[in-house]
Design a protein around this motif. Structure first.
Motif, PDB file in Angstrom:
ATOM      1  N   ASN A 102       1.017  -1.441  -0.151  1.00  8.27           N
ATOM      2  CA  ASN A 102       0.152   0.266  -0.305  1.00  8.27           C
ATOM      3  C   ASN A 102       0.477   1.183   0.120  1.00  8.27           C
ATOM      4  O   ASN A 102       1.651   1.518   0.203  1.00  8.27           O
ATOM      5  N   GLU A 103       0.265   2.437   0.172  1.00  5.66           N
ATOM      6  CA  GLU A 103       0.820   3.582  -0.019  1.00  5.66           C
ATOM      7  C   GLU A 103       1.654   3.559   1.011  1.00  5.66           C
ATOM      8  O   GLU A 103       0.899   3.882   2.407  1.00  5.66           O
ATOM      9  N   THR A 104       2.867   4.220   1.166  1.00  4.86           N
ATOM     10  CA  THR A 104       3.447   3.366   2.601  1.00  4.86           C
ATOM     11  C   THR A 104       4.553   5.249   2.759  1.00  4.86           C
ATOM     12  O   THR A 104       4.899   5.895   1.559  1.00  4.86           O
ATOM     13  N   THR A 105       5.100   5.280   3.688  1.00  2.00           N
ATOM     14  CA  THR A 105       5.545   6.590   4.194  1.00  2.00           C
ATOM     15  C   THR A 105       6.946   6.258   4.607  1.00  2.00           C
ATOM     16  O   THR A 105       6.888   5.492   6.098  1.00  2.00           O
ATOM     17  N   VAL A 106       8.218   6.537   4.172  1.00  5.39           N
ATOM     18  CA  VAL A 106       9.466   5.752   4.649  1.00  5.39           C
ATOM     19  C   VAL A 106      10.376   7.189   5.291  1.00  5.39           C
ATOM     20  O   VAL A 106       9.791   8.148   4.743  1.00  5.39           O
ATOM     21  N   GLU A 107      11.074   7.471   6.998  1.00  5.52           N
ATOM     22  CA  GLU A 107      11.488   8.632   6.849  1.00  5.52           C
ATOM     23  C   GLU A 107      12.653   8.447   6.883  1.00  5.52           C
ATOM     24  O   GLU A 107      13.036   6.787   7.125  1.00  5.52           O
ATOM     25  N   LEU A 108      13.866   9.143   5.218  1.00  2.00           N
ATOM     26  CA  LEU A 108      15.551   8.540   5.149  1.00  2.00           C
ATOM     27  C   LEU A 108      16.168   9.827   5.839  1.00  2.00           C
ATOM     28  O   LEU A 108      15.781  10.999   5.974  1.00  2.00           O
ATOM     29  N   MET A 109      17.761   9.669   6.694  1.00  2.00           N
ATOM     30  CA  MET A 109      18.049  11.452   7.242  1.00  2.00           C
ATOM     31  C   MET A 109      19.362  10.857   5.944  1.00  2.00           C
ATOM     32  O   MET A 109      20.002  10.420   5.363  1.00  2.00           O
ATOM     33  N   ALA A 110      18.692  12.091   5.440  1.00  2.00           N
ATOM     34  CA  ALA A 110      19.607  12.849   3.976  1.00  2.00           C
ATOM     35  C   ALA A 110      21.503  13.094   3.765  1.00  2.00           C
ATOM     36  O   ALA A 110      20.486  13.446   6.088  1.00  2.00           O
ATOM     37  N   PRO A 111      21.847  12.765   3.699  1.00  5.08           N
ATOM     38  CA  PRO A 111      22.251  12.830   2.389  1.00  5.08           C
ATOM     39  C   PRO A 111      22.073  11.545   2.372  1.00  5.08           C
ATOM     40  O   PRO A 111      22.608  10.507   2.635  1.00  5.08           O
ATOM     41  N   THR A 112      20.967  11.120   1.254  1.00  3.66           N
ATOM     42  CA  THR A 112      20.582   9.227   1.085  1.00  3.66           C
ATOM     43  C   THR A 112      20.621   9.502  -0.797  1.00  3.66           C
ATOM     44  O   THR A 112      19.973  10.649  -0.997  1.00  3.66           O
ATOM     45  N   LEU A 113      19.970   8.251  -0.954  1.00  5.73           N
ATOM     46  CA  LEU A 113      19.759   7.711  -2.412  1.00  5.73           C
ATOM     47  C   LEU A 113      17.476   8.119  -2.235  1.00  5.73           C
ATOM     48  O   LEU A 113      17.722   6.875  -1.480  1.00  5.73           O
ATOM     49  N   LEU A 130      18.090  26.307   8.156  1.00  4.92           N
ATOM     50  CA  LEU A 130      17.433  26.252   9.197  1.00  4.92           C
ATOM     51  C   LEU A 130      16.575  26.627   9.769  1.00  4.92           C
ATOM     52  O   LEU A 130      16.567  28.534   9.473  1.00  4.92           O
ATOM     53  N   ARG A 131      15.672  26.123  10.551  1.00 10.33           N
ATOM     54  CA  ARG A 131      14.348  27.303  11.801  1.00 10.33           C
ATOM     55  C   ARG A 131      15.787  28.092  12.260  1.00 10.33           C
ATOM     56  O   ARG A 131      16.415  27.622  13.390  1.00 10.33           O
ATOM     57  N   ALA A 132      15.249  29.197  13.234  1.00 11.15           N
ATOM     58  CA  ALA A 132      15.844  30.076  13.830  1.00 11.15           C
ATOM     59  C   ALA A 132      15.277  29.024  15.323  1.00 11.15           C
ATOM     60  O   ALA A 132      14.821  28.403  15.470  1.00 11.15           O
ATOM     61  N   GLY A 133      16.260  29.181  16.705  1.00  8.41           N
ATOM     62  CA  GLY A 133      15.909  28.768  16.984  1.00  8.41           C
ATOM     63  C   GLY A 133      16.948  27.071  17.181  1.00  8.41           C
ATOM     64  O   GLY A 133      16.431  26.275  18.344  1.00  8.41           O
ATOM     65  N   GLN A 134      16.993  26.764  15.911  1.00  9.02           N
ATOM     66  CA  GLN A 134      17.436  25.106  15.845  1.00  9.02           C
ATOM     67  C   GLN A 134      18.987  24.844  16.058  1.00  9.02           C
ATOM     68  O   GLN A 134      19.457  26.190  14.786  1.00  9.02           O
ATOM     69  N   LEU A 135      19.248  24.149  16.297  1.00 10.14           N
ATOM     70  CA  LEU A 135      20.733  23.969  15.345  1.00 10.14           C
ATOM     71  C   LEU A 135      20.775  22.228  14.104  1.00 10.14           C
ATOM     72  O   LEU A 135      20.140  21.882  14.321  1.00 10.14           O
ATOM     73  N   PRO A 136      22.039  22.516  13.765  1.00  9.10           N
ATOM     74  CA  PRO A 136      22.083  21.095  12.497  1.00  9.10           C
ATOM     75  C   PRO A 136      22.561  19.747  13.618  1.00  9.10           C
ATOM     76  O   PRO A 136      22.656  19.723  14.591  1.00  9.10           O
ATOM     77  N   TYR A 137      21.962  19.003  13.389  1.00  8.78           N
ATOM     78  CA  TYR A 137      22.139  17.315  13.472  1.00  8.78           C
ATOM     79  C   TYR A 137      23.118  16.888  14.331  1.00  8.78           C
ATOM     80  O   TYR A 137      23.514  16.290  14.939  1.00  8.78           O
ATOM     81  N   LYS A 138      24.226  17.489  13.154  1.00  8.19           N
ATOM     82  CA  LYS A 138      26.189  17.443  13.277  1.00  8.19           C
ATOM     83  C   LYS A 138      26.408  18.232  14.508  1.00  8.19           C
ATOM     84  O   LYS A 138      27.058  17.302  15.299  1.00  8.19           O
ATOM     85  N   ASP A 139      25.619  19.043  15.051  1.00  5.15           N
ATOM     86  CA  ASP A 139      25.811  19.656  16.616  1.00  5.15           C
ATOM     87  C   ASP A 139      25.176  19.143  17.289  1.00  5.15           C
ATOM     88  O   ASP A 139      25.518  19.139  18.339  1.00  5.15           O
TER      89      ASP A 139
END
Length: 1980
Positions: free
Chosen positions: A1675-1686, A1731-1740
């Motif tokens: 069926n129609e499915t939704t998956v979450e991927l952490m980009a960079p991704t193929l 990036l939204r204000a008040g947010q930090l990137p995933y790396k940090d």
């Protein structure tokens, strides 16, 4: 003269400073390394002759100049256009030519000039000009404009574009002049002497040609004359008397001059219509048409051949002879110098020697030409030319020149070939207007215009002016565009006496040099004033005379600006001109010789000779001494306010009146020693009011204005000199100034807006009471008296416009003084009241009013639109927010843009009328019609096209944002909109920012603050982004860390991205280590004691040979690993790493080499490996790179041993699509060399590049190499076998998927091609048969049973027969003859040799029926189900059959082991009956091969999907086989199952695994690959290494950026590349051509999505949500991927979305179209995220614990207090917010008192950051400031309260819809209610104390001016109480609340505001105060 020239005679204006002018190019060329410098230096001494007296010296110096100075200098200037934004600083561009050099430089008044580009060409530059070529875009009608500079030489035109392309267009004829137009270049053919006698057919040749693009053919131009007698016959422009004198792009017109009639004609230039084109081409026989053959062949071809050599540098000297060299000066002055060589000065004074030397080569050439024809033809032209020349007394060689000039006569007659195809015309000129021929006895023919230009006057009338020198006047032709703006109409001509003229574009004027030598400024045909030049004029001249070496006579005599050659055709009448009269013609345009001689011999007074090079408002004056001075004419106004007022005045007044006013103002403003900038407004007011009839001396406030105009001569002189230092007078001036007095008189209240307040009464007590005030009468005879009401109204609208712009609002307070005066005098009480409400502190100072006589009041013209109710834009917007109906708001088109924009925005967004901006505009805006039709009514229209406004079902917010952008509204504009008005727009923007659409244009994304989308909208590839620095994120590979590191060909993998994908380990480095083949390998062999040294060396070399099998196989994998990762530099060859086959033996690191002769090394061992190495190097080049034919050829190696590498390089270029750029010539060149590898690489490369195109030229190329495709009678070509194989595959690629019948038939028979005749086709037959099968499969790819028109071929049956064997059919078709005699080497009989044909036939079936799920065909491919039959089939063929069967039954493939095992036949799975004689070997092999085939199919089915089930299943089988391998040593297994078979199956499974995991770099697969990499001994041959390293390459395809596709085309490519029979050794091509291994590239597609932070431009992590479409499996499915991704394959996806909360959301909907995402992926997959204000990137912050919101998720309200401003920097990168926190939110010691406001500021900051709208911070602060000022009672104006009221009303309208809409508003917090309450309290407490003030206002009493009146105004504005002057009657008699309520509804006072008034209105009622307070709670 039809129009009266309105003159202001006695006036004079001051021009700006004079600067000496020297063309920058001249200075540059002095230092330029070319021959001209030497001449310049030789010329220096000549200047001394010039200053000596006596005619002889003068003439001598002239002669010297013209002899030496072969090359002429010329230059032109234009306004610089950066092409970026309209508001760029303006600069001038200069194009200077001299000799062979053209210099293009740029500079402005503030910046020194610099060379932009300089060009040196081969022959002297005849002309250089700028031209814009339109390049049509293939998809739509829009053209891209390419800016170029064109350099005309005698034989060609060099075109250099700004972007760096350059073209050379050869000229097929001699050109006299080149013109730039809107469409491209116009070329005028040089008229030769014999053109006057028409050619034998009576056909004049076309004279004007067009070139629309440097690559296009030059085509003649068609003309469409007007007039009845000619009929509008369309014909070529072939009239040799017509000379072009001017062209222009906007409007697109051409002005020509008829040399016989002496008249000028204006033509419109446009594209030819279809009918005209066919008309011209259809009529070869009619007398004036042109015979096609003659035109095309005779003229353009033979001519081309004959004239290309005829133009040696001096050769064009005779340009001017018959054509009148006057064209030179035709273009407005910039083009003055165009015909460089046409100056007679050289013709007259040159000596015979020079000419004969110059021409000798061409004369011989010409002589040869004329010998070929009868002398009779050539003679007349010869004598004609010499006869023409005698009048010049020129030396005899001239005669030859005459002949030279007319080669076309002799050329054409002999070559009249009718059959050549005609040249199709592109452009047409249509006659618009022609001068009337002058008649009468004194008829003097007017000469050709020496200068033509367009100019417009201050009232936007446009004129075309041409300067006729013979009559010394300027003719101005007025023209207007017709209503549909397609036609131009020329109503009238005016003549102005002039010696020279130049247009000044920016100030709508022109400068005219009168015969008496004075400069006069005209606007259109209205004389404005004389121009006063400051003293430097005389003084610079005297300077020159004293210092003769400063100026050389080069400029003096021969600058073409003197334009002496303008009317050469008159020379014929002079018998022999004396030197003086020559000179007369040369250097000056006066006719009185006496004056002339005076000028020469008493050279005392300098005077202006010509004007040239006008740019904007600057022009160069050229004096008689050759000195050039640049002068600047002042503008009409510098202050923005004055400029706007003038615009409004011009709009409303009739043209004549407007013109008078503007001219008058211009003269006052620019009088010599004119005003300083800050006095400009006062001066304007004085001038304007005087014109209306006021006596400004009498009015108090205007009288004081006068003081600002400096009257004392001291100060006037100071104005003239630039202020370099102060003096005492400055201080006195300041003390006397109006500003000083006013500041003294006012309490310092901190409001800057009061600076313009007029003098107060304290100072001038007499003004109110003095008897003189009665004499304040208006003069009814003043020019503007009648128009006062109309003028007042437009100025009022302008005032409303200024209110809407924060930047201009300060000026509104100046304007209001003028307005209130007019309003009082027109007795418009309500207007005065409105102004008082806006500026209470200013207006209450003014009391005077002037009397207008009742008698004359009727003369005033009261326009209908002047309403008694004053239009107030804030009121309109406010009623809009309250949801009340209101009348359309009046607007001035073109002036009140901001009003229009905001009114319509509110109508669209607040009222919600989605047609407001399109069809319903008139509902909301009422356009005033002015006194004249305004051309510039819509200045924004040019920008409207860029954004297409498409309204479908989008939300109003979206519509608003898109519409605003289409109107050119930007964020910068939004900042200047007052905060209350801007709030709804900000809200719409905020909503759009949350959910943007992915396909919005760039400008919209900028407006909503989504730079991530803006960047995305820029179609930037990485290759381009490197070129334009800093424009976008660029994935540039890092510079190699160790400089000495040998190039291993893998340094271009982008570590920034791979480091994010595989951040935990160093797998990429490991892959590099495994795949590197450029360093020696380590050969470790232990020397056993019994081994002799010699044997030990042999042992080492044998070991090295084994290792080399591996090294040689590595490049195939490396090519896949580095796929498309490099952008080559066009100036450097591609670095190709060496293939290193040496070794090093530890411990001493001694060298081990194969060439020592100790062991046998197979010959040609490295041929194919180096081919693969070349392919690997070439595959690095990305498809987006700039590669051209020259670069490909440039890479060709010098040494022959590298030829194989180059062959591979060519194939790689084909695979990445660049080989299509290789010229056919080069391809032919490479193929004729006969180098086998090169041919293979080239054929495969070209075919891959032309995949599926059926390209004919490539087909021919391939057919030559395939005997079967050649006719049977053709010569036998000896084509090497491998080349034939490559060519056959090439046919498959070029015809892929086309189902082409003939090719399919040939390939079908080629599968079973028998050996023979004689010795041919005996070796490697398998690979040929396989190739034919693969090619057939590709041609019919996926067609299945519906192969159109091939049923008679029985393709599937024939293939089945090839597969299982049987009788051979007779050879059909053309090749029957070839196979008559059998082969001498192989006896095959008449059965099919299945071993040869089976693989090809199997795969052909598989590809034809690919994915068709055709069960009947699949059943043919089942493995046999009896042991007997099994014995007949090679196990390998079982693998192929299984594979083929599975991919036909595509949808049945399932990723599990059961499915794989289901392919094994039943008999092998059951229990064996021991009685049967079963060969266990057969069974084991069959099982393994079938399993391998099924695994391979599984790999193809899930290629590039990283499907975990498929991977697990394959990994399981790999493990099983590994176990079997480990037992292979033991007898039991080893016997049954050969090591070779196991290894083959294992390799196939490994390849299948890496196909599934392509590009993912899966560790398990990498471990397997590494395990096999280490195994080198035994049976591990070259082929297995190749398979394992290909698997490794696929696993890291393109460095992780690419993966495999499962399209039909990709599957076909993979079948070719991964054919399961790998070569046994490096020269083995028996079963499969090694080159085909690289076709795997065709299956690769970029699917890596790399999020890039738009602020830092660094790749980062982002969470993606990928939604799959529904299929029959899931069926129609939704998956979450952490980009960079193929990403998965795009056709499987529904949408891809960047998920919050860290980044702004962004969704790409793929159900609509995938093109957008595809283009992102092709451009390196860069997806910009913000990036939204008040947010930090995933790396940090991987877990999200540091986020600003994390602390306060549960209890929001405490957030503001817990928030530490210091911490802001960790949450937002916006510098503005960080510095705000720094300076406004930290309490320091000294500011303890402000503690509370710091807390407030911190809270605001917190709110902005968490709500993600930092742009709201200024709004918060503005509200806070306004409320603070109100509470302290120091507001000077009510503007902030207006804004607050709008904010509150917006909030209310949102609340009314229900609390559910709360989240819609931007001001969500508790902030607004608090502020609102504060205002209520302040106003209520004031009202309580001062209700009397309000009462007296309501009775209409005059108010005292004190702070009370200010508060009263605030109260009235905020409570929206209308003007009571005429309504008090309504409310007086109310005695009850109900009564009041019913009456007030007519007034439109909101209910809650009315309640505030109740107590005052019902003051008679007793308990009034008690009433007020209970109600207060209710209303707030």
């Amino acid at each position: 003269m039809s129009e009266v020239v309105y003159e202001e005679t006695a006036t004079m204006i001051a021009a700006g400073d004079l600067q000496s002018f020297v063309p920058f190019g001249r200075e540059h060329c002095r230092n330029h390394p070319n021959a001209f410098n030497l001449q310049l230096r030789e010329l220096q001494p000549a200047s001394e002759l010039w200053s000596s007296d006596g005619a002889a010296g003068l003439v001598g110096s002239l002669q010297e100049v013209s002899l030496q100075e072969r090359e002429r200098e010329s230059w032109k200037l234009r306004k610089g256009c950066t092409g970026v934004k309209e508001d760029e600083t303006e600069f001038e561009e200069e194009l200077y030519t001299v000799g062979n050099v053209a210099v293009w430089s740029q500079g402005s008044r503030t910046q020194a000039s610099s060379v932009y580009k300089a060009f040196t060409v081969d022959s002297p530059v005849q002309q250089a000009l700028w031209c814009n070529f339109g390049i049509p875009q293939n998809n739509n009608d829009a053209e891209e404009v390419e800016q170029t500079v064109c350099i005309v030489q005698s034989s060609c035109i060099n075109v250099h574009t700004v972007t760096g392309k350059d073209f050379i267009s050869p000229l097929p004829f001699q050109v006299s002049n080149v013109w730039a137009t809107k469409f491209g270049l116009l070329l005028e053919r040089k008229n030769t002497a014999n053109d006057t006698q028409p050619n034998p057919p009576g056909e004049p040749l076309p004279t004007v040609f067009s070139m629309l693009h440097p690559l296009d053919e030059i085509a003649p131009i068609v003309c469409k004359p007007s007039g009845l007698f000619e009929g509008s016959r369309v014909q070529y422009v072939s009239d040799s008397n017509m000379k072009i004198v001017f062209t222009c792009c906007q409007p697109s017109i051409v002005v020509s001059y008829d040399t016989v009639q002496g008249t000028h004609t204006v033509w419109a230039l446009r594209k030819v219509t279809h009918d005209e084109r066919s008309m011209v081409l259809r009529c070869p026989t009619e007398p004036t048409g042109t015979p096609l053959g003659l035109m095309a062949s005779g003229f353009l071809t033979s001519h081309l051949r004959n004239t290309s050599h005829l133009d040696s540098p001096g050769g064009s000297g005779a340009t001017g002879l018959s054509s009148g060299a006057g064209i030179s000066s035709a273009f407005s002055s910039p083009l003055r110098y165009s015909a460089l060589h046409s100056h007679p000065s050289r013709i007259m004074t040159s000596s015979p020697g020079v000419h004969s030397r110059v021409h000798s080569p061409s004369i011989s050439n010409m002589a040869a030409l004329s010998r070929a024809h009868s002398p009779g033809m050539a003679a007349p032209s010869f004598s004609g030319a010499s006869r023409f020349n005698t009048s010049f007394h020129s030396p005899s060689p001239r005669g030859h020149h005459g002949l030279l000039q007319s080669p076309n006569s002799t050329a054409n007659e002999s070559v009249l070939m009718q059959e050549m195809e005609p040249i199709i015309p592109d452009l047409c000129v249509e006659q618009l207007w022609s001068e009337t021929v002058p008649t009468g006895c004194h008829r003097e023919m007017s000469s050709q215009a020496s200068k033509v230009f367009l100019t417009s006057d201050l009232c936007e009338n446009q004129y075309l002016c041409f300067l006729v020198e013979s009559h010394q006047h300027l003719r101005c032709v007025k023209f207007i565009e017709s209503n549909d703006s397609t036609q131009l109409i020329f109503p009238s001509v005016t003549t102005i006496p002039a010696k020279d003229a130049a247009p000044l574009q920016t100030i709508d004027a022109m400068l005219v040099l009168e015969a008496c030598g004075s400069l006069v400024l005209y606007t259109g045909i209205t004389r404005v004033s004389k121009v006063h030049l400051s003293s430097p004029l005389s003084h610079s001249i005297s300077l020159t005379n004293n210092l003769p070496h400063l100026r050389t006579p080069v400029e003096t005599v021969s600058t073409p600006a003197n334009g002496g050659s303008r009317h050469i055709h008159r020379f014929n009448e002079d018998a022999m001109p004396s030197p003086v009269s020559d000179l007369k013609n040369l250097s000056i345009k006066h006719h009185e010789a006496s004056f002339f001689e005076d000028y020469i011999f008493q050279q005392t007074t300098p005077f202006i000779r010509t004007l040239r090079d006008p740019v904007c408002n600057r022009v160069t004056l050229e004096l008689n001494s050759g000195v050039m001075l640049r002068i600047c004419i002042p503008e009409i106004a510098t202050s923005e306010l004055v400029r706007k007022c003038l615009q409004a005045i011009r709009f409303i007044l009739p043209k004549e009146v407007a013109m008078k006013v503007l001219v008058k103002w211009y003269n006052i403003y620019n009088a010599p020693g004119g005003p300083s900038a800050h006095a400009e407004w006062s001066q304007f007011v004085t001038c304007f009011m005087t014109l209306m009839g006021y006596n400004t001396e009498r009015l108090a406030w205007t009288r004081h204005l006068q003081f600002e105009v400096p009257l004392s001569p001291v100060i006037a002189a100071k104005k003239a000199r630039p202020s370099d230092g102060g003096s005492d007078e400055d201080w006195d001036y300041l003390l006397a100034s109006h500003y000083h007095r006013q500041i003294n008189s006012q309490p310092v209240c901190g409001s800057a807006d009061s600076s313009n307040v007029a003098t107060t009464e304290k100072e001038d007590p007499s003004s109110a009471a003095s008897p003189s005030s009665s004499s304040l009468k208006l003069e009814s005879s003043a020019p503007l008296f009648h128009h006062i009401p109309a003028l007042f109204y437009v100025l009022h609208l302008l005032y409303q416009e200024l209110q809407l712009d924060e930047l201009h609002r300060a000026r509104a307070s100046s304007l209001v003084c003028l307005l209130q005066q007019l309003a009082r005098d027109l007795q418009l009480e309500e207007y005065v009241d409105l102004y008082w409400r806006d500026y209470p502190s200013i207006i209450s100072c003014f009391t005077e009013s002037c009397v207008v006589d009742q008698a004359v009041i009727g003369q005033m013209h009261h326009p209908s639109f002047l309403s008694s109710d004053p239009p107030c834009v804030f009121n309109w917007l406010s009623s809009c927010l309250r949801g009340e109906e209101s009348l359309p708001f009046p607007s001035l088109p073109g002036i009140c843009q901001r009003t229009k924009l905001l009114v319509l925005s509110y109508a669209l967004y607040i009222i919600g009328d989605d047609k407001a901006t399109s069809t319903n505009v008139s509902k909301y805006l009422f356009k005033l019609s002015g006194g004249q039709r305004s051309c510039a009514s819509e200045p924004y229209s040019r920008r409207q096209s860029s954004v297409k406004v498409r309204f479908s079902n989008e939300s109003l917010a979206e519509q608003l944002v898109v519409w605003l952008t289409s109107q050119g509204f930007t964020l910068k504009d939004l900042e200047s909109v007052p905060f209350g008005v801007a709030l709804p727009i900000r809200e719409a923007i905020y909503r759009c920012r949350e959910e943007p659409s992915s396909d919005w244009p760039e400008e919209v994304c900028l407006l909503i603050g989504r730079q991530d989308l803006t960047k995305q909208a820029h179609k930037m590839t990485l290759a381009k982004s490197k070129a334009s620095v800093g424009s976008g994120f660029s994935l540039v590979p890092p510079a190699s860390s160790e400089a000495d590191e040998e190039e291993d060909g893998m340094s271009d993998i982008i570590h920034e991205v791979t480091g994010l994908i595989w951040s935990q380990d160093l797998r990429v480095q490991e892959v590099r280590r495994l795949l590197q083949s450029s360093r020696p390998v380590r050969v470790s062999v232990v020397q056993l004691p019994e081994v002799s040294d010699h044997e030990y060396i042999e042992e080492k070399e044998n070991k090295l040979l084994q290792l080399c099998q591996r090294t040689m196989a590595l490049p195939v994998g490396r090519g896949l690993f580095t796929l498309f990762s490099y952008h080559p530099v066009p100036t450097e060859p591609l670095p190709v790493p060496k293939l290193n086959l040496t070794g090093r033996a530890p411990p001493r690191n001694t060298m081990v080499d194969l060439n020592s002769g100790n062991i046998d090394v197979p010959p040609n061992m490295t041929n194919w490996p180096s081919f693969h190495n070349g392919v690997a190097a070439g595959l690095k080049i990305a498809p987006a790179s700039q590669v051209d034919s020259a670069w490909i050829a440039y890479n060709k190696p010098k040494s022959p041993e590298l030829a194989n590498e180059y062959a591979g390089f060519l194939m790689a270029l084909g695979l990445n699509g660049h080989l299509t750029k290789l010229a056919t010539l080069n391809i032919h060149d490479y193929l004729t060399k006969g180098h086998e590898m090169t041919s293979i690489g080239l054929l495969l490369g070209v075919s891959s590049a032309k995949l599926g195109t059926m390209d004919m030229s490539i087909t021919r190329l391939l057919s030559i190499h395939i005997p079967a495709l050649l006719p049977p009678t053709s010569t036998e070509l000896d084509v090497p076998h491998n080349v034939q194989v490559a060519a056959v595959i090439g046919i498959g690629l070029v015809y892929q998927g086309t189902g082409h019948r003939h090719n399919a038939e040939v390939l079908l028979s080629e599968i079973g091609r028998p050996p023979g005749p004689e010795m041919e086709y005996c070796t490697d037959r398998e690979s040929y048969s396989l190739a034919a099968g693969l090619a057939l499969g590709m041609v019919c790819l996926g067609h299945g049973s519906n192969l159109i028109g091939m049923t008679d071929l029985n393709v599937p049956e024939q293939l089945y027969q090839y597969m299982v064997g049987g009788h051979r059919r007779a050879q059909a078709g053309a090749n029957r003859e070839r196979h008559k005699s059998p082969s001498y080497q192989i006896k095959e009989g008449d059965t099919i040799n299945v071993d040869v044909t089976c693989p090809g036939a199997t795969l052909a079936l598989a590809m034809i029926y690919l994915k068709t799920n055709n069960r009947s065909i699949a059943d043919w491919l089942k493995p046999p189900d009896t042991w007997f039959l099994l014995d007949f089939i090679k196990p390998e063929f079982l693998l192929l059959r299984t594979l083929a069967r599975c991919i036909i039954m595509w949808d049945e493939i399932l990723p599990n082991t059961e499915w794989v095992k289901s392919n094994i036949p039943q008999i092998m799975r059951g229990n064996f009956d021991p009685s049967e004689d079963i060969n266990m070997d057969t069974m084991a092999q069959a099982q393994d091969y079938i399993t391998a085939g099924a695994c391979m199919a599984l790999g193809l089915r899930f290629a590039g999907s990283a499907n975990s089930d498929a991977f697990d299943c394959l990994y399981e089988f790999a493990r099983t086989f590994m176990k079997m391998m480990s037992f292979a040593g033991t007898a039991a297994v080893g016997a049954q199952m050969g090591y070779y078979n196991l290894q083959t199956c294992l390799s196939m499974i490994l390849l299948a695994m890496s196909m599934v995991m392509a590009g993912t770099g899966n560790l398990k697969v990498l471990q397997l690959c590494r395990f096999f990499h280490k195994r080198t001994g035994g049976e591990m041959n070259y082929g297995f290494h190749m398979a394992h390293h290909m698997a490794l390459g696929l696993l890291f395809l393109g460095g992780g950026r690419y993966t495999l596709s499962t399209s039909n085309s990709a599957i076909a490519a993979l079948l070719c590349a991964l054919y399961p029979h790998f070569p046994a050794h490096s020269t083995d091509n028996r079963y499969h051509l090694q080159a085909l291994r690289h076709l795997a590239v065709l299956a690769a597609e970029p699917r890596l999505l790399v999020p890039v932070d738009v602020d830092s431009l660094k790749p980062c992590y982002a969470l993606l949500e990928v939604t799959y479409k529904e299929t029959k499996w899931y069926n129609e499915t939704t998956v979450e991927l952490m980009a960079p991704t193929l990403l998965p394959e795009l056709h499987l996806l529904k949408q891809v979305k960047v998920k919050g909360p860290r980044y702004w959301e962004l969704s790409l909907d793929l159900s609509k179209e995938t093109q957008h995402l595809k283009s992102i992926l092709i451009r390196d997959g860069v997806l910009y995220v913000k990036l939204r204000a008040g947010q930090l990137p995933y790396k940090d912050d991987p877990q999200g614990w540091k986020s600003l919101l994390a602390t306060t998720v549960n209890h929001r309200n405490s957030g503001a207090t817990a928030f530490k401003p210091e911490a802001i920097s960790t949450f937002t990168s916006e510098p503005a917010l960080i510095s705000f926190a720094e300076f406004f939110c930290k309490t320091s010691e000294g500011l303890k008192s402000r503690e509370d406001s710091f807390v407030l500021f911190s809270a605001m900051l917190y709110e902005c950051v968490t709500q993600e709208c930092p742009e709201m911070l200024p709004t918060y602060i503005a509200i806070e400031q306004a409320v603070g000022a109100l509470r302290q009672g120091d507001l000077q104006q009510t503007f902030p309260l207006w804004q607050l009221r709008l904010v509150v009303e917006l909030w209310d309208s949102r609340m009314l819809r229900g609390p559910a809409n709360k989240h819609d508003t931007l001001l969500t917090s508790e902030f607004l209610p608090v502020m609102k309450n504060a205002v209520d309290v302040a106003l209520d407490s004031w009202l309580k104390d001062h209700s009397s003030v309000l009462r007296s206002y309501m009775r209409g009493e005059v108010l005292s001016r004190d702070t009370q009146s200010i508060m009263l105004a605030c109260f009235l504005v905020y409570r929206s109480i209308p003007c009571f002057r005429n309504t008090n009657t309504h409310l007086e008699g109310c005695n009850s609340f109900a009564d009041l309520f019913s009456r007030s509804s007519q007034l439109g006072i909101p209910l809650r505001d009315l309640l505030r008034l109740v107590p005052i209105l019902l003051s008679s009622a007793s308990g009034s105060h008690s009433l007020l307070f209970p109600l207060q709670g209710f209303s707030s």
